[in-house]
Design a protein around this motif. Structure first.
Motif, mmCIF file in Angstrom:
data_model
loop_
_atom_site.group_PDB
_atom_site.id
_atom_site.type_symbol
_atom_site.label_atom_id
_atom_site.label_comp_id
_atom_site.label_asym_id
_atom_site.label_seq_id
_atom_site.Cartn_x
_atom_site.Cartn_y
_atom_site.Cartn_z
ATOM 1 N N ILE A 111 0.740 -1.333 -0.019
ATOM 2 C CA ILE A 111 -0.062 0.204 0.157
ATOM 3 C C ILE A 111 0.808 1.174 0.055
ATOM 4 O O ILE A 111 0.747 2.215 -0.762
ATOM 5 N N GLU A 112 1.911 1.143 0.981
ATOM 6 C CA GLU A 112 2.800 2.316 0.996
ATOM 7 C C GLU A 112 3.439 2.664 -0.441
ATOM 8 O O GLU A 112 3.650 3.741 -0.910
ATOM 9 N N ASN A 113 3.953 1.413 -1.096
ATOM 10 C CA ASN A 113 4.676 1.723 -2.506
ATOM 11 C C ASN A 113 3.475 2.158 -3.282
ATOM 12 O O ASN A 113 3.973 2.960 -4.229
ATOM 13 N N TRP A 114 2.483 1.539 -3.169
ATOM 14 C CA TRP A 114 1.382 2.061 -4.293
ATOM 15 C C TRP A 114 1.173 3.776 -4.041
ATOM 16 O O TRP A 114 1.057 4.400 -5.225
ATOM 17 N N LYS A 137 -1.155 12.258 0.507
ATOM 18 C CA LYS A 137 -0.529 10.708 0.371
ATOM 19 C C LYS A 137 -0.655 10.007 1.769
ATOM 20 O O LYS A 137 -0.888 9.096 1.997
ATOM 21 N N LYS A 138 0.131 10.880 2.783
ATOM 22 C CA LYS A 138 -0.002 10.477 4.030
ATOM 23 C C LYS A 138 -1.304 10.329 4.872
ATOM 24 O O LYS A 138 -1.407 9.191 5.655
ATOM 25 N N THR A 139 -2.188 11.022 4.615
ATOM 26 C CA THR A 139 -3.740 10.896 5.101
ATOM 27 C C THR A 139 -4.135 9.616 4.568
ATOM 28 O O THR A 139 -4.861 8.787 5.253
ATOM 29 N N LEU A 140 -4.118 9.485 3.232
ATOM 30 C CA LEU A 140 -4.647 8.266 2.443
ATOM 31 C C LEU A 140 -3.917 6.911 2.954
ATOM 32 O O LEU A 140 -4.715 6.055 3.550
ATOM 33 N N LYS A 141 -2.738 7.309 3.202
ATOM 34 C CA LYS A 141 -1.957 5.985 3.840
ATOM 35 C C LYS A 141 -2.224 5.535 5.024
ATOM 36 O O LYS A 141 -2.726 4.506 5.387
ATOM 37 N N HIS A 142 -2.500 6.352 5.936
ATOM 38 C CA HIS A 142 -2.555 5.979 7.193
ATOM 39 C C HIS A 142 -3.876 5.748 7.672
ATOM 40 O O HIS A 142 -4.310 5.020 8.592
ATOM 41 N N THR A 143 -5.030 6.405 6.757
ATOM 42 C CA THR A 143 -6.337 5.862 6.881
ATOM 43 C C THR A 143 -6.371 4.517 6.360
ATOM 44 O O THR A 143 -7.053 3.572 7.243
ATOM 45 N N LEU A 144 -5.787 4.246 5.472
ATOM 46 C CA LEU A 144 -5.910 2.750 4.958
ATOM 47 C C LEU A 144 -5.271 1.921 6.056
ATOM 48 O O LEU A 144 -5.883 0.733 6.272
ATOM 49 N N PHE A 145 -4.041 2.294 6.548
ATOM 50 C CA PHE A 145 -3.262 1.264 7.650
ATOM 51 C C PHE A 145 -4.307 1.064 8.794
ATOM 52 O O PHE A 145 -4.249 0.101 9.303
ATOM 53 N N LEU A 146 -4.982 2.137 9.150
ATOM 54 C CA LEU A 146 -6.037 2.274 10.245
ATOM 55 C C LEU A 146 -7.071 1.257 10.290
ATOM 56 O O LEU A 146 -7.530 0.135 10.853
ATOM 57 N N GLY A 147 -7.695 1.239 8.763
ATOM 58 C CA GLY A 147 -8.700 0.425 8.292
ATOM 59 C C GLY A 147 -8.227 -0.995 8.342
ATOM 60 O O GLY A 147 -9.180 -1.845 8.919
ATOM 61 N N ILE A 148 -7.217 -1.292 7.810
ATOM 62 C CA ILE A 148 -6.822 -2.643 7.771
ATOM 63 C C ILE A 148 -6.630 -3.087 9.250
ATOM 64 O O ILE A 148 -6.607 -4.325 9.634
ATOM 65 N N SER A 149 -5.747 -2.229 9.967
ATOM 66 C CA SER A 149 -5.523 -2.722 11.558
ATOM 67 C C SER A 149 -6.837 -3.038 12.202
ATOM 68 O O SER A 149 -6.877 -4.038 13.025
ATOM 69 N N PHE A 191 -2.053 -2.723 16.436
ATOM 70 C CA PHE A 191 -1.759 -3.210 15.244
ATOM 71 C C PHE A 191 -1.081 -1.907 14.079
ATOM 72 O O PHE A 191 -0.444 -2.180 13.441
ATOM 73 N N TYR A 192 -1.767 -0.911 14.255
ATOM 74 C CA TYR A 192 -1.530 0.178 13.598
ATOM 75 C C TYR A 192 -0.194 0.583 13.879
ATOM 76 O O TYR A 192 0.588 0.899 12.944
ATOM 77 N N LEU A 193 -0.047 0.843 15.141
ATOM 78 C CA LEU A 193 1.685 1.290 15.722
ATOM 79 C C LEU A 193 2.472 -0.045 15.175
ATOM 80 O O LEU A 193 3.598 0.510 14.729
#
Ligand code: SF4
Ligand code: SF4
Length: 449
Positions: A111-114, A137-149, A191-193
């Motif tokens: 996801i990060e690379n994408w 980009k950072k907001t999108l990445k961390h929102t997705l990270f939080l969602g998956i976590s 998990f997010y951390l």
């Protein structure tokens, strides 16, 4: 003391042959991980590890606190298996099977690379000023990270409390399951951390298994290793300059792809999770410079040093023997495990009752039966002694699923056959003619004078 600043790792992703195999295995394991708590076998979820209720389910087989010995033995067998596997194949479990690596490398890193681009673009983005593009980009990445976590936290809880309870928590009002919601929130954050900040530190600092490598590995263990006899002396390719040197062209690609930031050419290191990314990277380079593949490969130190074929060390034979003995014992206990566990006690404050009219003696007992299956069990208690009779005070006919039942009864024996004050008496729990459990207790009676 000033703590050294952490060097953030930006690994390059190279989709070589091993990466593709690893990706396929990861998809399978991810599908299994997410679906296992929601798949049912014999009405039970495929895998349940309910520590609070002390109920464990593996592939439809239910284990209760009464089966704790089985659980301990299974754990011991698993530990010996991991030790044996590590002695032979090093830390390959970490790179190919561990959920931490799978999630980090196959989900979060991708996801990060994408979103942020390759390692150079990511580095530039992090070092650059805060622009609208960076913020987006950072907001999108961390929102997705939080969602998956959040998704991982829910799945994790489904293993611990059961998917049915989890669905109840999610679908019912928050105030009805406040502690459940708080747990989901805490695990999601954790998990997010782990996946956004801690990353490789989990493997290199926190994981106790990684720290065991030094004890378990020897010169015969097959590990991701650099063949220094072939690679050294390393030298960068210089146009028009021909000199005697090894196969390593010092391109540093094996270091750039490493998710733990090490240089495998420095020898076996505790930080190496055997992800095999450096094998793919180096093979790609070797192909380009027309040299044989596997300058970095799965090799033992002995193999590299002596150019000899892999040999099984005596340590491996020892561990294999112990593992086979444990597996056989575990299987024996599993197949002979009774579906009902009975505890019997003589009613407190009572000894025996003599019946002079018909010449019998009776003892009063209370028995508790725990149902270890995944259905209701109809049962009857039958004494082994054919001349014994049971007279119930409390007589349940069945033990419900997920529960236990109590019965109180008199065991009546003819006094004529009694030779000692304390006699051992046996019982069977029968269900549809099948013996589910056997238990014994003592019968007290004065011997016939
Ligand atoms: S990728 Fe291969 S050739 Fe390049 S530095 Fe590493 S070991 Fe040497
Ligand atoms: S050294 Fe190679 S196998 Fe080990 S962690 Fe780094 S890339 Fe993976």
């Amino acid at each position: 003391m000033v703590q050294p600043k952490r060097t953030w790792i930006y690994p390059k992703i190279i989709k070589g042959k091993l990466y593709k195999y690893r990706a396929l295995l990861s998809y399978f394991l991810l599908a299994l991980l997410f679906s296992a708590p929601f798949l049912k076998v014999n009405g039970e979820q495929l895998i349940l590890l309910n520590v609070l209720a002390r109920k464990f389910v593996f592939f439809g087989l239910v284990f209760w606190p009464q089966d704790f010995y089985l659980f301990v033995l299974a754990l011991l067998t698993f530990i010996v298996f991991i030790v044996l596997f590590t002695v032979v194949f090093g830390r390959v479990f970490c790179g190919w099977v561990c959920p931490q690596t799978i999630f980090l490398e196959m989900v979060f890193r991708r996801i990060e690379n994408w979103i942020e681009g390759d390692r150079i673009q990511q580095q530039k983005l992090d070092d650059g000023p805060l622009t609208a593009d960076k913020l987006f980009k950072k907001t999108l990445k961390h929102t997705l990270f939080l969602g998956i976590s959040f998704l991982i936290a829910n799945t994790f809880l489904a293993y611990l409390i059961g998917s049915d309870t989890l669905i109840q928590i999610i679908t019912e009002p928050i105030n009805a399951h406040l502690s459940g919601f708080i747990s989901i929130g805490i695990f999601s954050l954790l998990f997010y951390l782990v996946f956004s900040r801690m990353r490789e530190l989990v493997c290199t600092v926190a994981c106790p298994y990684g720290r065991l490598q030094g004890v378990l590995l020897d010169n015969q263990s097959i590990l991701v290793a650099y063949d220094y006899t072939r690679g050294e002396p390393r030298q960068k390719i210089k146009k028009g300059v021909e000199s005697e040197h090894g196969d390593c062209i010092d391109c540093n690609l094996c270091v750039q792809v490493c998710p733990t930031g090490i240089d495998i050419r420095n020898g076996t290191q505790m930080e190496c999770v055997n992800c095999t990314a450096c094998i793919d990277a180096c093979d790609m380079v070797m192909e380009k410079v027309h040299r044989p593949l596997r300058l970095i490969g799965f090799k033992s130190e002995t193999e590299i040093k002596t150019k000899s074929a892999f040999k099984v060390s005596p340590k491996v034979y020892g561990y294999t023997g112990v593992l086979l003995a444990l597996i056989s014992f575990l299987l024996f206990l599993l197949f002979t495990r009774s579906p009902v566990k009975t505890t019997i006690l003589r009613a407190s404050g009572t000894l025996y009752q003599l019946n002079d009219v018909n010449g019998t003696v009776s003892n009063l007992y209370t028995a508790e039966m725990v149902n270890k299956t995944n259905g209701t069990i109809a049962f009857q208690i039958v004494p082994d002694n054919k001349s014994a009779k049971i007279q119930y005070i409390e007589k349940p006919d069945s033990i419900t699923y997920d529960g236990s039942t109590k019965t109180t009864f008199f065991l009546i024996l003819p006094q004529a056959g009694i030779e000692k004050y304390k006699t051992s008496v046996g019982f069977r729990i029968l269900s549809k003619g099948k013996v589910l459990d056997r238990f014994e207790t003592t019968f007290i009676a004065p011997p016939k004078p």
